[in-house]
Design an enzyme around this catalytic site. Structure first.
Site, PDB file in Angstrom:
ATOM      1  NE  ARG A  24      41.724  52.278  62.664  1.00 31.15           N
ATOM      2  CZ  ARG A  24      40.727  51.406  63.172  1.00 31.15           C
ATOM      3  NH1 ARG A  24      40.292  51.481  64.346  1.00 31.15           N
ATOM      4  NH2 ARG A  24      40.344  50.283  62.673  1.00 31.15           N
ATOM      5  CG  ASP A  25      42.516  48.256  65.853  1.00 33.41           C
ATOM      6  OD1 ASP A  25      41.906  48.680  66.821  1.00 33.41           O
ATOM      7  OD2 ASP A  25      42.227  47.093  65.498  1.00 33.41           O
ATOM      8  CG  HIS A 217      39.914  43.381  62.970  1.00 34.98           C
ATOM      9  ND1 HIS A 217      40.671  44.386  62.431  1.00 34.98           N
ATOM     10  CD2 HIS A 217      40.005  43.638  64.189  1.00 34.98           C
ATOM     11  CE1 HIS A 217      40.963  45.078  63.334  1.00 34.98           C
ATOM     12  NE2 HIS A 217      40.854  44.558  64.110  1.00 34.98           N
ATOM     13  CG  HIS A 219      40.545  41.868  68.898  1.00 32.83           C
ATOM     14  ND1 HIS A 219      39.748  42.837  69.155  1.00 32.83           N
ATOM     15  CD2 HIS A 219      41.148  42.366  67.785  1.00 32.83           C
ATOM     16  CE1 HIS A 219      39.851  43.908  68.558  1.00 32.83           C
ATOM     17  NE2 HIS A 219      40.764  43.737  67.436  1.00 32.83           N
ATOM     18  CB  CYS A 250      40.256  44.701  73.331  1.00 29.59           C
ATOM     19  SG  CYS A 250      38.367  44.603  73.267  1.00 29.59           S
ATOM     20  CG  ASN A 259      44.394  44.676  66.968  1.00 29.08           C
ATOM     21  OD1 ASN A 259      43.089  44.626  66.494  1.00 29.08           O
ATOM     22  ND2 ASN A 259      44.770  45.935  67.346  1.00 29.08           N
TER      23      ASN A 259
END
Ligand code: MG
Length: 309
Positions: A24-25, A217, A219, A250, A259
């Site tokens: 997804r991300d 979460h 990055h 991002c 990520n």
């Protein structure tokens, strides 16, 4: 060397949960459309590599994220009743309708710690976002679904700069109080540092939040993701978001790495003697395969070090 030398540290857990966000991300930031069959294979390979929680896709409007327009088709091809949790991002009640129809067991909502990003991403003010999420969360809970809430821009905001810790805690608490069972604290632009992570987590605990309700979460935009993950681990967090291969840019920091890579996280955790259930070789193979699908190498350092040449 294919495995880290184990050096367990006192006070750390025996097991942590890796919450895989690649499908997804990771993929949502890819402009070239990935075929649905490749996405299905991606999720199946991640399951086979031992990941227990994999955010599979999103029911956002296809106009916003064309890459994930095939969410319904993807979920039909996956086993949503198996032991692996396959949460789906849901932005609103229409998305929830689609999630219920698909038989999803966990939804994720995506809130903001700042007013500017709430307005840009949700078209709501900071305060209005909670009212917007309320009916979705209430109805999801009434149907027996679990709800994960993301809170983004927790360590800095590209428009507002510094984000006060108390404001992040307020946003997170309000999302949990709506009925979310897990809060994922997001460093959307990757600017956080380990002391800041500990300060924010301590503030959540002071506000009465159980550590097992928190996930992080990170990055790697500024190279801090793994240091921040270690700080969160020491502070008692037991759920870590990561993306296979480091997939996903991002969108708010063009050209930046995105990520935290699952392989890099797993390498560190296994080195600390912490079990994740993940088979690193099989995960690396998956990321190498996905890099071929996307036509460029995975950003993960561990994948680069260990990928077959
Ligand atoms: Mg991310």
């Amino acid at each position: 060397m294919r495995y880290p030398q184990r050096a367990p540290q006192a006070g750390l857990p025996e097991y942590v949960t890796v919450y895989e966000v690649g499908p997804r991300d990771g993929l949502q930031n890819e402009s070239a459309l990935v075929p649905t069959a490749a996405k299905v294979e991606f999720v199946r390979r991640l399951i086979a590599a031992g990941l227990t929680t994999i955010e599979a896709t999103s029911f956002v409007h296809p106009g916003w994220v064309p890459q994930l327009a095939d969410a319904g088709e993807l979920l039909e091809a996956l086993d949503l009743t198996g032991p692996v949790a396959l949460p789906v991002l849901v932005p609103n009640e229409r998305g929830l309708d689609r999630a219920l129809e698909a038989g999803v067991g966990t939804i994720a909502i995506f809130g903001s710690a700042t007013d500017t990003f709430a307005r840009k991403n949700l078209n709501r003010s900071f305060d209005e976002q909670f009212a917007m999420f309320e009916p979705t969360v209430k109805r999801a809970r009434a149907h027996g679904l679990e709800v994960r809430a993301y809170v983004s821009m927790c360590f800095g905001d590209p428009w507002e700069g510094d984000v006060p810790v108390a404001q992040v805690v307020q946003a997170g608490r309000r999302l949990l109080d709506l009925g979310a069972s897990q809060l994922s604290i997001g460093d959307s632009i990757g600017v956080g540092t380990p002391g800041h992570v500990k300060e924010l987590l301590a503030a959540f605990v002071d506000a009465g939040t159980a550590l097992d309700a928190l996930a992080v979460h990170f990055h790697d935009t500024y190279g801090q993701a793994l240091a921040n993950a270690y700080a969160a681990l020491e502070a008692g967090v037991r759920t870590f978001d990561a993306s296979a291969g480091g997939l996903g840019g991002c969108p708010y920091a063009p050209g930046a790495t995105g990520n935290l890579a699952t392989e890099d996280l797993v390498w560190m955790l296994h080195g600390l003697g912490i079990d994740t259930g993940v088979d690193l070789d099989s995960l690396i193979e998956t990321s190498v395969w996905m890099a071929q699908v996307l036509g460029r190498p995975a950003p993960s350092g561990v994948v680069r070090a260990l990928a077959p040449r």
